[in-house]
Design a protein around this motif. Structure first.
Motif, mmCIF file in Angstrom:
data_model
loop_
_atom_site.group_PDB
_atom_site.id
_atom_site.type_symbol
_atom_site.label_atom_id
_atom_site.label_comp_id
_atom_site.label_asym_id
_atom_site.label_seq_id
_atom_site.Cartn_x
_atom_site.Cartn_y
_atom_site.Cartn_z
ATOM 1 N N GLU A 141 2.271 26.401 14.369
ATOM 2 C CA GLU A 141 2.773 25.301 13.542
ATOM 3 C C GLU A 141 2.794 25.745 12.082
ATOM 4 N N VAL A 187 -4.230 25.559 16.386
ATOM 5 C CA VAL A 187 -3.174 24.677 16.917
ATOM 6 C C VAL A 187 -3.786 23.489 17.648
ATOM 7 N N ARG A 246 -3.653 19.396 16.568
ATOM 8 C CA ARG A 246 -2.622 18.772 17.404
ATOM 9 C C ARG A 246 -2.640 17.254 17.323
ATOM 10 N N ASP A 247 -3.814 16.637 17.371
ATOM 11 C CA ASP A 247 -3.890 15.175 17.420
ATOM 12 C C ASP A 247 -4.317 14.550 16.088
ATOM 13 N N HIS A 266 5.746 20.080 14.343
ATOM 14 C CA HIS A 266 5.107 19.623 15.588
ATOM 15 C C HIS A 266 5.874 20.203 16.778
ATOM 16 N N SER A 289 4.856 21.734 19.354
ATOM 17 C CA SER A 289 4.245 21.478 20.669
ATOM 18 C C SER A 289 4.673 20.133 21.227
ATOM 19 N N LYS A 290 5.038 19.196 20.343
ATOM 20 C CA LYS A 290 5.449 17.860 20.786
ATOM 21 C C LYS A 290 6.965 17.678 20.745
#
Length: 802
Positions: A640, A698, A702-703, A736, A738-739
């Motif tokens: 990211e 990462v 992430r959250d 983002h 990963s999303k």
């Protein structure tokens, strides 16, 4: 079936050339043995087996006693239709004759520059044969023989018209376009004609000459008598010779220099590649003509890559004496079309005004799924070839994982923005075509510790050495290991490191341990994964192939400029996510999530690896098990980015003029958080820093809310610049990937137990109907925009060939 030896004799009447030679064929047949013997004394046919010339004509006319079209004791054969008599041979070969000095002067020059034998036949072919030139009138195109006084040049060849005055001399008397073409010309196109050549053609003043000064010219298809400044000592004494042609982009180096190796997208100018031998097997025994044409074409393309390279543009540069020039120009079309199809020329952002390949290539309809670099590259190529192309893109924008953001006042790539190695890189080619500036990244990277102290460069250098030594030991370990004996790279590095400390007795300081962690974070950046997921056996599988050399650069304008030019005039349908691909019938049916159906003969799939792993697209029939296994043996890596705009350049006080600086991690767990900060305008007045989040980092962010990630980053910056006040950012963005619904990854890596072969298997087409491109299909250049682009060019070539 008529044998090859017999075949030419059937053409003997057509191949006799001049009116005198034609008249001689109409002689009354001898009625008695005595008359037959007299004719035999007066005329002698060519002794070359298979040559159809019953009554040859001497082209040389060098000696006063030249046989012309009469009798000589021996005819010397250069080609079917080109001979010289024994009297003209003696004129140059005998030391007491008038032409001897001219021959010996030529021989001296030839020996000095060349490697092949300086025979009298070579002299005749190189110095005495007349030139042939083609009329440039569109409704004519006939070939004409020039008189001996006229030297052929590229400008003359590009403008010649039948009967035009040359040096106040008409080339063929009153000949105009209405005059018939010499009968010998028709025979040149026949397959047997080339096999009857005594000597291969060697081009004069080839555009390739400045590129190949370190080679013997006759080994690369050029004449030693007209090639300048060849330095053959390079062949023996210089390990690497870089040839820079004045006025040429320094990143254009299409030919290997002697003793050089390991440079991507280079060709050996003195050898045919495997795919060339497969395409042109007739040149396998003597590749000289092919090499001369291929080298010429590559040189002309790299001198002007902004316009389509056509046969008409190349043919005037084919300067060689004799009928063989006709054959070279005929072969030029085939070679140029092959090189176009392979993406060696006529590539990049070039927009062809008319199809670059002949009619048979046009009758295909192709669907390209995905408008990222690979999809756009393939679509651009195929449309330039003359095919019907439709691109389906799930997003509402093109680019895929290439996404430039200008919200901070300067272009920052949310995805890719750096070019790793510019020499022969197609990205550099496209920048040259569009006039896009590339910023060379300098090597300086100060490592700053938390607390603000700049790390001693000697410590950084020492730990970099140990880090690479550890990787070297891992490389030794894997030499005899199969996939079943693989191990995680992180585990193997730790094992080697512990063994080294035990056996050497070396104790690293706390700072040295932290600097080692910095280098490990760079490795995680390269792999886009934590090292416990990566194969120790195959993590750097592509390094076994030639890689791009030269400068690493930052595209200050971003990749989008290039991609939008690639997309120009393409039929792209945005917001069309593909749901299924049915290739069970004669045509392939592609259905989108809205139910719209498209059909085509060929479909190219360029979606990211993560989407293939999650079966986002349903294939009917299902993908082969071999391909599915390969898809799941690779990892969908994630990094990211964070970019921050500040009110002023607070970092200049410590790292002025550097393109980036490093942050020494306080602990192994935090090594993936903001290890490197890039100054997006190191010599400008913009105030933007960009950093990356890799490895364990990462998962850590992430959250988190975006403001929390910014806070983590600012904490690092305030520790690194502790002695001064660090202002809050004015603006920022965080990626983002990963999303991201249509990527869910950054780039691929080889998982433990996997192999680089998986990239090749994913790239395999299915039944010649469904093709695959993208960085995860490029074994040589994965993880890069360059690799994605080249995979699209590769598949376009395969689609065109089938």
């Amino acid at each position: 079936m008529r044998s090859a030896r017999q075949a030419p004799s059937a053409r003997s009447k057509r191949s006799t050339s001049t009116p005198a030679a034609q008249a001689s064929t109409k002689r009354k047949a001898p009625e008695t043995e005595e008359e037959e013997e007299q004719v035999e004394k007066k005329f002698r046919k060519c002794e070359k087996a298979g040559c159809p010339a019953t009554y040859p004509v001497c082209f040389a006319s060098a000696s006063e006693r030249c046989a012309k079209n009469g009798y000589t004791s021996r005819w010397y054969h250069l080609s079917c239709g080109e001979h010289f008599c024994n009297e003209c041979f003696d004129h140059y070969y005998r030391s007491h004759k008038e032409g001897y000095e001219k021959y010996t002067s030529w021989k001296r020059l030839w020996t000095e520059n060349g490697k092949s034998e300086p025979s009298l036949k070579a002299f005749m072919a190189d110095q005495q044969l007349p030139y042939w030139v083609q009329c440039t009138r569109p409704d004519c195109g006939k070939w004409r023989q020039l008189t001996k006084e006229i030297q052929l040049t590229a400008s003359l060849a590009a403008t010649y018209r039948c009967g035009m005055k040359l040096n106040n001399i008409k080339s063929e008397g009153p000949d105009q376009c209405s005059q018939p073409e010499d009968m010998r010309v028709a025979g040149v196109a026949d397959s047997w004609w080339h096999s009857m050549l005594i000597l291969p053609p060697l081009f004069k003043e080839s555009p390739a000459n400045p590129f190949l000064t370190a080679y013997y010219p006759d080994c690369v298809g050029m004449s030693p008598s007209s090639s300048h400044a060849h330095h053959h000592t390079a062949l023996m004494h210089v390990s690497v010779c870089t040839c820079l042609v004045p006025g040429l982009c320094p990143y254009f180096q299409p030919f290997y220099q002697p003793n050089e190796c390991g440079k991507a997208l280079c060709v050996r100018p003195d050898m045919m590649e495997l795919d060339e031998l497969y395409e042109f097997p007739e040149f396998s025994r003597d590749p000289t003509m092919y090499l001369a044409l291929r080298n010429l074409i590559l040189a002309v393309w790299h001198r002007d890559c902004k316009e389509a390279l056509t046969p008409q543009k190349c043919a005037p540069h084919v300067i060689v004496r004799g009928l063989v020039r006709i054959r070279c120009v005929q072969e030029l079309n085939r070679v140029l079309h092959f090189m176009t199809r392979k993406g060696l020329i006529n590539t990049g952002t070039l927009l062809a005004k008319r199809p670059l390949l002949p009619e048979p290539y046009h009758n295909k309809k192709v669907l390209v799924i995905g408008a990222g670099p690979s999809g756009l590259a393939a679509a651009r190529q195929l449309q330039n070839f003359g095919m019907q192309v439709v691109v389906l893109e799930a997003r509402e924008r093109i680019g895929g994982r290439v996404w430039d953001d200008s919200s901070l006042g300067v272009t920052v790539g949310r995805g890719a923005q750096i070019v790793n190695g510019c020499v022969n890189n197609p990205i550099a080619l496209m920048c040259e075509q569009l006039g896009v500036r590339m910023h060379k990244l300098r090597e300086r990277c100060d490592l700053i510790q938390e607390g603000g102290q700049i790390t001693d460069p000697a410590i950084d250098k020492r730990m970099d050495f140990h880090f690479n030594a550890i990787l070297d030991v891992v490389s030794e370990w894997r030499k005899d290991k199969t996939q079943h004996h693989d191990a995680p790279l992180g585990e193997k590095i730790q094992e080697v490191y512990k063994t080294f400390l035990q056996e050497s007795g070396i104790q690293f300081s706390e700072l040295e341990e932290k600097v080692l962690q910095f280098h490990l974070s760079n490795l995680e950046y390269a792999c886009a994964s934590t090292l416990d997921q990566v194969s120790a056996r195959s993590w750097d599988h592509n390094e076994f192939f030639a890689q791009f050399s030269g400068d690493h650069t930052l595209l200050t304008e971003g990749y989008s400029t290039l991609l939008h030019k690639l997309a120009q005039d393409l039929n792209i349908h945005l917001k069309r996510p593909v749901k299924s691909i049915n290739y069970s019938g004669d045509v392939v049916k592609v259905t989108t999530s809205s139910g719209t159906q498209y059909t085509a003969q060929k479909v190219l799939v360029t979606v990211p690896l993560a989407l293939l792993q999650k079966n986002v697209i349903q294939f009917n029939p299902p993908l082969p098990d071999r391909k599915l296994k390969a898809i799941h043996s690779l990892g969908a890596g994630i990094i990211e980015k964070i970019a921050l705009q500040f009110p002023y350049r607070f970092w200049d006080s410590k790292v002025r003029g550097a393109d980036y600086f490093g942050h020494v991690p306080p602990s192994p767990e935090k090594r993936g958080l903001f290890s490197v900060f890039y100054d997006m305008t190191p010599k400008g007045d913009q105030c933007v820093l960009m950093s990356v989040i890799t490895g364990e980092g990462v998962a850590m962010v992430r959250d988190l809310e975006e403001r929390e990630v910014v806070e983590l980053c600012m904490n690092v910056l305030r520790e690194v610049f502790k002695e001064q006040e660090v202002p809050d950012p004015l603006k920022y963005f965080i990626t983002h990937w990963s999303k991201d619904m249509w990527s869910q990854m950054s780039y691929s890596f080889v998982k433990t137990g996997g192999s680089g072969e998986a990239y090749d298997i994913i790239a395999e087409d299915i039944q010649g109907k469904v093709f695959f491109a993208g960085e995860a299909t490029n074994r040589h250049f994965p993880q890069t925009v360059t690799g994605a682009y080249l995979s699209g060019v590769r598949e376009a070539s395969k689609i065109a060939a089938l």
